[in-house]
Design a protein around this motif. Structure first.
Motif: not given
Length: 520
Positions: A425, A430, A434
């Motif tokens: 990621k 995000l 998270e």
């Protein structure tokens, strides 16, 4: 049962239902008879025992009392610690296996005596403990375990039914064990400690010991506590000396939900011999009967998404008892020694005034109390029959050598894996609430976007030996897969052996770096 049925935040029922007194931070140097580091069941029980011996005692807790493993237990008080006695006979011999049983049996009896004598309102109940098998291999193990019970004179028997909707092959019952509310019990001990002149300090982190005839504990703030004896009861020993306990322990996490069930609970305490572990016991919550469903253990920082463990327990509970509502969810961490037996006693022969207690393998209510009783005897100069069995300096070639090699190979594997793992990621990907690891200018960093949208950045290199921590979604923590250190999403130490926090970065730095196209 899905994630939607779980409480959003992890919270321990024991802590939520208790009024635990608070204590000040240490502000000066002290001179005492005994300094105890760690405010869980072992440290508090040891302090209680030693103030009754007339000793001047100081108890230091790095955070808040009972906010470690003791506050997140299933609170079974039992000598039935899984399938253990056949293994103990094979590895230690019949006499030492019997001593292990007696130490935990005596701990249960001691707790019961204290509860009865002081009329402590802690929901203490005598219960039979069941270890059950659902597969043929586990059933055969229980048959051997039943033979071990007979050889050791343990009250118990093999049965083929239990009063739960679980299809079992057989079960091994150990009679007259117990359960309680651990924090209500320990709060009474805390009160007695202070009434008898014991000193208790919170938010006081011990970081080192100056060894000598009278060792000196040094705190992070530079205060010094001189004592005749130092007792390290801080889950992972805050001081290892030459013991190198980080190479002789590994950390396991397990999970608990507290639920209202459709079917009434039949009484008793249950745990599976098969993996993944399933454990059940009842509690009273505001007059209502609830059931604790626990298990699904794994090595800390390793394995699948941690929220999936709670889901698995809920699905098991739904199938077994039917779930109306899940009120609480939490997890616990404990340490496991090379040979499954706790390390309790002097850290080594060259440092006889520094004692440790650790490695309870998730059976801390009995093992932790047994440890405190043994520490009391050692401090008071009494010879205990349990001293050699629990000695931290012991090393049995079988099974310790094999376990030592496997555990340390596991550490090396995760040390390398973390350095090579690539991010999946970017920070801008995000969502709120998270966490994940990302790269900043080629360096691995941990990122968590909180529920208000603020981004928290940390260096993911554990401050213990340099392994790379992993994101724990269920608790919103960064967990180390090598030795079990845990950190908050802002980097503060939650569990040792790490003593220093993860390096933090101001989230505004991210915007600056992004604007400079630093390669996220």
């Amino acid at each position: 049962m899905t994630l939607a049925g779980l409480p959003k935040h992890a919270k321990s029922y024991w802590r939520d239902s208790s009024r635990i007194p608070s204590f000040p931070q240490l502000q000066e140097d002290l001179d005492v008879d005994v300094v105890i580091v760690g405010g869980g069941i072992t440290g508090i029980t040891a302090a209680y025992l030693l103030v009754h011996e007339g000793l001047k005692v100081a108890l230091l807790e790095a955070g808040k009392l009972l906010n470690g493993t003791t506050g997140y237990t299933t609170a079974k008080i039992t000598a039935q610690h899984g399938v253990i006695y056949d293994e103990l006979i094979q590895n230690f011999g019949r006499s030492k296996a019997r001593l292990y049983y007696e130490a935990n049996r005596d701990a249960l009896h001691w707790i019961k005596t204290i509860v009865d004598q002081n009329q402590i309102d802690c929901d203490f109940k005598i219960q039979d403990a069941y270890l059950y098998a659902t597969t043929d291999p586990s059933a055969q193990r229980l048959e051997k375990e039943a033979d071990a019970y007979q050889k050791l004179g343990i009250e118990g028997e093999l049965v083929h039914r239990i009063p739960l909707a679980i299809n079992i092959q057989n079960a091994l019952v150990m009679k007259n064990q117990a359960q309680f509310h651990p924090l209500q019990y320990l709060t009474h001990l805390i009160q007695v400690i202070t009434e008898k002149g014991g000193h208790i300090f919170e938010e006081t982190t011990a970081v080192d010991v100056e060894d000598g005839k009278k060792p000196v504990v040094i705190t992070r703030d530079g205060h010094r506590i001189t004592a005749n004896e130092v007792l390290a009861c801080s889950h992972f020993p805050f001081y290892e000396g030459l013991g190198l306990f980080s190479t002789r322990l590994h950390a396991d996490r397990s999970y608990i939900i507290a639920a209202k069930t459709n079917k009434p609970f039949p009484g008793g305490m249950y745990i599976s011999a098969d993996k993944p572990t399933r454990s059940l016991r009842a509690i009273k919550m505001n007059g209502e009967e609830m059931v604790l469903i626990a298990g699904d253990e794994h090595k800390t920082g390793q394995g699948k998404d941690t929220l999936e463990h709670f889901t698995a327990l809920a699905q098991f509970g739904q199938k077994t008892l039917g779930l109306k509502e899940i009120r609480y969810r939490w997890s616990a961490q404990d340490l496991v020694t090379l040979d499954q037996v706790p390390y309790v006693g002097k850290i080594n022969d060259s440092q006889p005034h520094i004692l440790i207690a650790t490695g309870y393998r998730k059976w801390g209510m009995s093992n932790g109390t047994a440890a405190a009783l043994l520490l009391r005897d050692i401090v008071m100069g009494k010879k205990s029959v349990h001293q050699d069995l629990f000695a931290p300096s012991r090393f049995y070639a079988h099974p310790s050598l094999k376990s030592f090699l496997l555990e340390n190979a596991n550490v090396v594997g995760h040390l390398i894996k973390g350095k090579l793992e690539l991010p999946k990621k970017k920070s801008e990907d995000l969502a709120r609430d998270e966490g994940a690891f990302i790269f900043i200018d080629g360096h691995r960093k941990g990122a968590y976007r909180d529920e208000k949208g603020k981004l928290h950045l940390i260096d993911t290199t554990c401050t213990h030996i340099g392994c790379e921590v992993e994101w724990n979604r269920a608790e919103r923590t960064w967990d180390c897969p090598c030795h079990g250190s845990r950190f908050s999403y802002t980097g503060e130490v939650l569990e040792g052996p790490a003593e220093k926090p993860l390096q933090q970065y101001d989230y505004t730095m991210l915007d600056i770096l992004l604007s400079e196209d630093s390669g996220y």
